[in-house]
Design an enzyme around this catalytic site. Sequence first.
Site, mmCIF file in Angstrom:
data_model
loop_
_atom_site.group_PDB
_atom_site.id
_atom_site.type_symbol
_atom_site.label_atom_id
_atom_site.label_comp_id
_atom_site.label_asym_id
_atom_site.label_seq_id
_atom_site.Cartn_x
_atom_site.Cartn_y
_atom_site.Cartn_z
ATOM 1 N N LYS A 20 0.845 -1.211 0.000
ATOM 2 C CA LYS A 20 0.000 0.000 0.000
ATOM 3 C C LYS A 20 0.877 1.258 0.000
ATOM 4 O O LYS A 20 1.972 1.215 -0.544
ATOM 5 C CB LYS A 20 -0.991 -0.039 1.173
ATOM 6 C CG LYS A 20 -1.748 -1.378 1.228
ATOM 7 C CD LYS A 20 -2.894 -1.397 2.200
ATOM 8 C CE LYS A 20 -3.542 -2.787 2.183
ATOM 9 N NZ LYS A 20 -4.733 -2.869 3.030
ATOM 10 N N HIS B 86 -8.668 -3.320 -6.009
ATOM 11 C CA HIS B 86 -8.568 -3.457 -4.550
ATOM 12 C C HIS B 86 -9.698 -2.651 -3.895
ATOM 13 O O HIS B 86 -10.072 -1.578 -4.385
ATOM 14 C CB HIS B 86 -7.205 -2.952 -4.075
ATOM 15 C CG HIS B 86 -6.958 -3.265 -2.632
ATOM 16 N ND1 HIS B 86 -7.505 -2.524 -1.614
ATOM 17 C CD2 HIS B 86 -6.265 -4.270 -2.050
ATOM 18 C CE1 HIS B 86 -7.137 -3.056 -0.452
ATOM 19 N NE2 HIS B 86 -6.385 -4.111 -0.684
HETATM 20 P P1 PGA Z 1 -4.418 -6.662 5.474
HETATM 21 O O1 PGA Z 1 -4.610 -6.087 3.980
HETATM 22 O O2 PGA Z 1 -3.617 -7.930 5.352
HETATM 23 O O3 PGA Z 1 -3.647 -5.574 6.183
HETATM 24 O O4 PGA Z 1 -5.756 -6.898 6.045
HETATM 25 C C1 PGA Z 1 -4.885 -6.952 2.914
HETATM 26 C C2 PGA Z 1 -5.091 -6.156 1.666
HETATM 27 O O5 PGA Z 1 -5.634 -5.054 1.723
HETATM 28 O O6 PGA Z 1 -4.739 -6.613 0.557
#
Ligand code: PGA
Length: 257
Positions: free
Chosen positions: A12, A101
């Site tokens: 991210k 996403h």
């Molecule tokens: P998370 O995120 O593992 O922090 O829940 C997963 C994603 O958004 O792909």
Amino acid sequence: MTNPPLLIGNWKSNTTFAEAESLVDASIAAKQAAGEAVWVGVTPPFPWLKALKDKIVSQGDSGDQLWMGAQNCSATNAGAFTGEVTASMLAEVATFVLVGHSERRAIYGETDEIVREKLTRVIETDLHAVLCVGEVLDQRESGDAETVVKNQILAALEGFTNDKLHRLVVAYEPVWAIGTGVAATADDAENMCQFIREVLNERFGDSSNTIIQYGGSANEKNAAELLAKPNIGGLLIGGASLKPEAFTAMIAAATSI
Ligand code: PGA
């Protein structure tokens, strides 16, 4: 032939360049220890991609070992689109692109139509696409989760042809599980991944080339249980992929599936 489990770290909007370099070093080491038993990819922020790709190649890893991915791409080809990064630009540095996403859908207003355009750009550029789908909590509680997921998949794959299935990954990411620390139970994740397999088979015939992942608070504690399920072919990992020990432990866990 079944594919090995595919683990993707979705970074991210996180990392300094120095942090990104150490995460890549740790990911290469974990992947090399795992060998061909696991496929591993990471999605650094755009500005780091080229330098990280060069770093991987300079370490003797041609990119076949640790795959570089992008978190997003433009729905358009090259042109007067200020700020957009096209799939063909990404093809020089990445192997795959995340599409749809839930953060893109919810925060940036990406509709099914935009997701389909992006997926089309990715596939026509010979990249792999990781199509993210998943329901919000209200939809799960009202019993609509399967319908929502099916509609997202069919909308994104309109016009998609069977010969491209090996370049498609579908990531089931229930929105209520993303970043919350509350993952779906392995049984719930498995049930939806099995449903997704049925949707793909119904649409395309044999879809066994397409990997189906689970994502949403996957971590080093639940990875093995999730990956042991027959229809969960990998994990899309946010928070835990930013912690080298956790991501390494998940890759190691995937080797014993
Ligand atoms: P998370 O995120 O593992 O922090 O829940 C997963 C994603 O958004 O792909």
